[in-house]
Motif scaffolding. Sequence first.
Motif, PDB file in Angstrom:
ATOM      1  N   VAL A 130       3.651  -8.550   7.120  1.00 54.28           N
ATOM      2  CA  VAL A 130       3.290  -7.156   7.410  1.00 54.28           C
ATOM      3  C   VAL A 130       3.962  -6.232   6.413  1.00 54.28           C
ATOM      4  CG1 VAL A 130       3.492  -5.280   9.090  1.00 54.28           C
ATOM      5  CG2 VAL A 130       2.884  -7.577   9.862  1.00 54.28           C
ATOM      6  N   GLN A 131       5.253  -6.475   6.143  1.00 51.59           N
ATOM      7  CA  GLN A 131       5.991  -5.639   5.193  1.00 51.59           C
ATOM      8  C   GLN A 131       5.388  -5.724   3.791  1.00 51.59           C
ATOM      9  OE1 GLN A 131       9.018  -3.635   5.755  1.00 51.59           O
ATOM     10  NE2 GLN A 131       8.155  -3.827   7.807  1.00 51.59           N
ATOM     11  N   ALA A 132       5.003  -6.923   3.379  1.00 55.95           N
ATOM     12  CA  ALA A 132       4.418  -7.100   2.048  1.00 55.95           C
ATOM     13  C   ALA A 132       3.061  -6.410   1.948  1.00 55.95           C
ATOM     14  CB  ALA A 132       4.292  -8.589   1.731  1.00 55.95           C
ATOM     15  N   VAL A 133       2.243  -6.526   3.014  1.00 57.43           N
ATOM     16  CA  VAL A 133       0.937  -5.864   3.005  1.00 57.43           C
ATOM     17  C   VAL A 133       1.115  -4.355   2.973  1.00 57.43           C
ATOM     18  CG1 VAL A 133      -1.171  -5.457   4.348  1.00 57.43           C
ATOM     19  CG2 VAL A 133      -0.268  -7.781   4.122  1.00 57.43           C
ATOM     20  N   LEU A 134       2.078  -3.841   3.728  1.00 62.99           N
ATOM     21  CA  LEU A 134       2.365  -2.406   3.684  1.00 62.99           C
ATOM     22  C   LEU A 134       2.751  -1.965   2.273  1.00 62.99           C
ATOM     23  CD1 LEU A 134       4.398  -1.710   6.969  1.00 62.99           C
ATOM     24  CD2 LEU A 134       2.267  -0.608   6.272  1.00 62.99           C
ATOM     25  N   ALA A 135       3.620  -2.740   1.621  1.00 64.94           N
ATOM     26  CA  ALA A 135       4.040  -2.387   0.256  1.00 64.94           C
ATOM     27  C   ALA A 135       2.848  -2.384  -0.687  1.00 64.94           C
ATOM     28  CB  ALA A 135       5.108  -3.371  -0.225  1.00 64.94           C
ATOM     29  N   PHE A 136       1.965  -3.381  -0.539  1.00 62.89           N
ATOM     30  CA  PHE A 136       0.776  -3.430  -1.397  1.00 62.89           C
ATOM     31  C   PHE A 136      -0.120  -2.219  -1.150  1.00 62.89           C
ATOM     32  CE2 PHE A 136      -3.706  -4.595  -1.906  1.00 62.89           C
ATOM     33  CZ  PHE A 136      -3.710  -4.942  -3.251  1.00 62.89           C
ATOM     34  N   GLN A 137      -0.344  -1.882   0.099  1.00 62.19           N
ATOM     35  CA  GLN A 137      -1.191  -0.735   0.428  1.00 62.19           C
ATOM     36  C   GLN A 137      -0.591   0.561  -0.113  1.00 62.19           C
ATOM     37  OE1 GLN A 137      -1.311  -1.366   4.695  1.00 62.19           O
ATOM     38  NE2 GLN A 137      -3.300  -2.404   4.606  1.00 62.19           N
ATOM     39  N   LYS A 138       0.719   0.672  -0.083  1.00 64.22           N
ATOM     40  CA  LYS A 138       1.377   1.872  -0.621  1.00 64.22           C
ATOM     41  C   LYS A 138       1.196   1.965  -2.133  1.00 64.22           C
ATOM     42  CE  LYS A 138       5.041   2.276   2.873  1.00 64.22           C
ATOM     43  NZ  LYS A 138       6.504   2.197   3.124  1.00 64.22           N
ATOM     44  N   VAL A 139       1.416   0.865  -2.823  1.00 66.36           N
ATOM     45  CA  VAL A 139       1.282   0.871  -4.285  1.00 66.36           C
ATOM     46  C   VAL A 139      -0.152   1.195  -4.686  1.00 66.36           C
ATOM     47  CG1 VAL A 139       1.320  -0.600  -6.341  1.00 66.36           C
ATOM     48  CG2 VAL A 139       3.216  -0.683  -4.704  1.00 66.36           C
ATOM     49  N   GLU A 140      -1.135   0.675  -3.941  1.00 67.05           N
ATOM     50  CA  GLU A 140      -2.541   0.875  -4.275  1.00 67.05           C
ATOM     51  C   GLU A 140      -3.106   2.184  -3.722  1.00 67.05           C
ATOM     52  OE1 GLU A 140      -4.287  -1.119  -6.321  1.00 67.05           O
ATOM     53  OE2 GLU A 140      -2.430  -2.284  -6.587  1.00 67.05           O
ATOM     54  N   GLY A 141      -2.274   2.966  -3.034  1.00 69.23           N
ATOM     55  CA  GLY A 141      -2.738   4.242  -2.502  1.00 69.23           C
ATOM     56  C   GLY A 141      -3.739   4.100  -1.372  1.00 69.23           C
ATOM     57  N   MET A 142      -3.595   3.080  -0.554  1.00 69.02           N
ATOM     58  CA  MET A 142      -4.527   2.820   0.543  1.00 69.02           C
ATOM     59  C   MET A 142      -3.929   3.278   1.868  1.00 69.02           C
ATOM     60  SD  MET A 142      -5.633  -1.042  -0.561  1.00 69.02           S
ATOM     61  CE  MET A 142      -6.987  -1.057   0.605  1.00 69.02           C
ATOM     62  N   GLY A 143      -4.730   3.184   2.936  1.00 68.58           N
ATOM     63  CA  GLY A 143      -4.209   3.422   4.267  1.00 68.58           C
ATOM     64  C   GLY A 143      -3.131   2.408   4.591  1.00 68.58           C
ATOM     65  N   ARG A 144      -2.079   2.854   5.242  1.00 71.02           N
ATOM     66  CA  ARG A 144      -0.914   1.998   5.475  1.00 71.02           C
ATOM     67  C   ARG A 144      -0.871   1.529   6.922  1.00 71.02           C
ATOM     68  NH1 ARG A 144       3.541   6.091   2.611  1.00 71.02           N
ATOM     69  NH2 ARG A 144       2.497   6.254   0.563  1.00 71.02           N
ATOM     70  N   ASP A 145      -1.336   0.308   7.161  1.00 71.91           N
ATOM     71  CA  ASP A 145      -1.303  -0.227   8.527  1.00 71.91           C
ATOM     72  C   ASP A 145      -0.777  -1.662   8.602  1.00 71.91           C
ATOM     73  OD1 ASP A 145      -3.415  -1.626   7.425  1.00 71.91           O
ATOM     74  OD2 ASP A 145      -4.950  -0.754   8.716  1.00 71.91           O
ATOM     75  N   GLY A 146      -0.515  -2.294   7.459  1.00 75.11           N
ATOM     76  CA  GLY A 146       0.003  -3.659   7.474  1.00 75.11           C
ATOM     77  C   GLY A 146      -1.018  -4.702   7.856  1.00 75.11           C
ATOM     78  N   ALA A 148      -4.488  -6.814   6.829  1.00 79.15           N
ATOM     79  CA  ALA A 148      -5.297  -7.213   5.676  1.00 79.15           C
ATOM     80  C   ALA A 148      -6.772  -7.184   6.065  1.00 79.15           C
ATOM     81  CB  ALA A 148      -4.887  -8.600   5.184  1.00 79.15           C
ATOM     82  N   GLY A 149      -7.351  -5.978   6.061  1.00 75.41           N
ATOM     83  CA  GLY A 149      -8.759  -5.832   6.363  1.00 75.41           C
ATOM     84  C   GLY A 149      -9.611  -6.023   5.120  1.00 75.41           C
ATOM     85  N   ALA A 150     -10.884  -5.647   5.233  1.00 77.70           N
ATOM     86  CA  ALA A 150     -11.821  -5.856   4.128  1.00 77.70           C
ATOM     87  C   ALA A 150     -11.391  -5.103   2.879  1.00 77.70           C
ATOM     88  CB  ALA A 150     -13.224  -5.434   4.567  1.00 77.70           C
ATOM     89  N   GLY A 151     -10.952  -3.859   3.050  1.00 77.70           N
ATOM     90  CA  GLY A 151     -10.539  -3.064   1.890  1.00 77.70           C
ATOM     91  C   GLY A 151      -9.324  -3.636   1.194  1.00 77.70           C
ATOM     92  N   THR A 152      -8.340  -4.038   1.966  1.00 80.65           N
ATOM     93  CA  THR A 152      -7.126  -4.622   1.392  1.00 80.65           C
ATOM     94  C   THR A 152      -7.439  -5.944   0.702  1.00 80.65           C
ATOM     95  OG1 THR A 152      -5.725  -3.558   3.068  1.00 80.65           O
ATOM     96  CG2 THR A 152      -4.810  -5.477   1.930  1.00 80.65           C
ATOM     97  N   SER A 153      -8.271  -6.755   1.335  1.00 74.44           N
ATOM     98  CA  SER A 153      -8.631  -8.047   0.736  1.00 74.44           C
ATOM     99  C   SER A 153      -9.371  -7.849  -0.579  1.00 74.44           C
ATOM    100  CB  SER A 153      -9.487  -8.847   1.715  1.00 74.44           C
ATOM    101  OG  SER A 153      -8.767  -9.134   2.898  1.00 74.44           O
ATOM    102  N   ALA A 154     -10.275  -6.869  -0.613  1.00 72.51           N
ATOM    103  CA  ALA A 154     -11.017  -6.604  -1.847  1.00 72.51           C
ATOM    104  C   ALA A 154     -10.075  -6.109  -2.943  1.00 72.51           C
ATOM    105  CB  ALA A 154     -12.115  -5.584  -1.581  1.00 72.51           C
ATOM    106  N   LYS A 175       9.952   7.174  -4.124  1.00 70.72           N
ATOM    107  CA  LYS A 175       9.844   7.885  -2.846  1.00 70.72           C
ATOM    108  C   LYS A 175       8.414   8.272  -2.512  1.00 70.72           C
ATOM    109  CE  LYS A 175      12.820  11.269  -3.271  1.00 70.72           C
ATOM    110  NZ  LYS A 175      13.633  12.410  -2.745  1.00 70.72           N
ATOM    111  N   ALA A 176       7.631   8.589  -3.521  1.00 71.62           N
ATOM    112  CA  ALA A 176       6.250   9.003  -3.263  1.00 71.62           C
ATOM    113  C   ALA A 176       5.456   7.876  -2.612  1.00 71.62           C
ATOM    114  CB  ALA A 176       5.595   9.450  -4.554  1.00 71.62           C
ATOM    115  N   ARG A 177       5.659   6.662  -3.086  1.00 70.77           N
ATOM    116  CA  ARG A 177       4.911   5.529  -2.547  1.00 70.77           C
ATOM    117  C   ARG A 177       5.705   4.723  -1.529  1.00 70.77           C
ATOM    118  NH1 ARG A 177       2.283   2.696  -7.838  1.00 70.77           N
ATOM    119  NH2 ARG A 177       4.409   3.009  -8.668  1.00 70.77           N
ATOM    120  N   GLN A 178       6.983   5.070  -1.339  1.00 72.00           N
ATOM    121  CA  GLN A 178       7.832   4.412  -0.356  1.00 72.00           C
ATOM    122  C   GLN A 178       7.929   2.907  -0.582  1.00 72.00           C
ATOM    123  OE1 GLN A 178       9.500   6.141   2.810  1.00 72.00           O
ATOM    124  NE2 GLN A 178       9.524   7.268   0.857  1.00 72.00           N
TER     125      GLN A 178
END
Length: 289
Positions: A130-146, A148-154, A175-178
């Motif tokens: 969950v923590q790794a998925v959150l970090a990935f979503q933050k770096v990619e500027g996506m919704g942060r929920d931890g 791995a839905g369709a958008g995160t997988s793509a 700090k901007a991307r946490q």
Amino acid sequence: MRTNRVLKLMSGAIAIVTILVALALFAVVARSDAAAEAPNLTVETATPVPPAPLSPTTRPVATAPPTTVVPLTPVAPVPVVPVPVAPPGATSGTLRAGDKGPEVLALQQRLRSLGYWLGTPDGTYGDLTVQAVLAFQKVEGMGRDGIAGAGTSAALETAARPQATGGGDLVEVDKARQVLFVVRGGAVEWVLNTSTGTEQAYSINGRTELADTPPGQWTVTSVHDGVDVGELGALYRPRYFHPDGIAVHGYGDVPAYPASHGCVRVSNAAIDWIWAEDVMPIGSSVWVY
């Protein structure tokens, strides 16, 4: 003469009478003989006898009409096509906390290949994933929920390893991307989910402070291998880099947004790894921006 005629007439009459008497007697005798020879035609009335009840062996059985048997036409068996059982989460194309299986393992391996730290991939979608998925979503500027839905997988299919801002060996806190980057030789080696200061005012012991994580280039000055209890609470295995007592430390809750009093939170497992690998030795650089 006359006497002779009279005598003849009388003799004839007598003869006729004699014949008539004889005939009468013959009729009587014949009727008696016939009566004697005739059979007795007297009919005796019999007492009716009820019929004996039928025994089970003699009871009449109803006979069913003959059944016409129509031979069945052979039908070819319907082939059974096995339906593969999808692992948890895979049926909807979404993986989340609690899921297990090869899809989760593939997700972990992909995140790790991009530098997102989650420990050892094991096919279980636990807190580190969950923590790794959150970090990935933050770096990619996506919704942060931890999750791995369709958008995160793509996004994972085309994503690249994040770029460092500085050079050399250091830790960067974005700090901007946490997120926290472990940089080696100017390249991002690992990415950790983090939560920094809320940038909001708070009160402590009668004074007002700002929950900020000051930007700038700092140096690790001290460490504490254990739980360090301070004015704001307990810090797990902190590595201090700012004179105001701000450190990178472990915490049980590392949300997707700024939530601390100013310190840089990472998961307890992540700070254990930082200590085990000596990622932030005393004297090493920390760049907050």
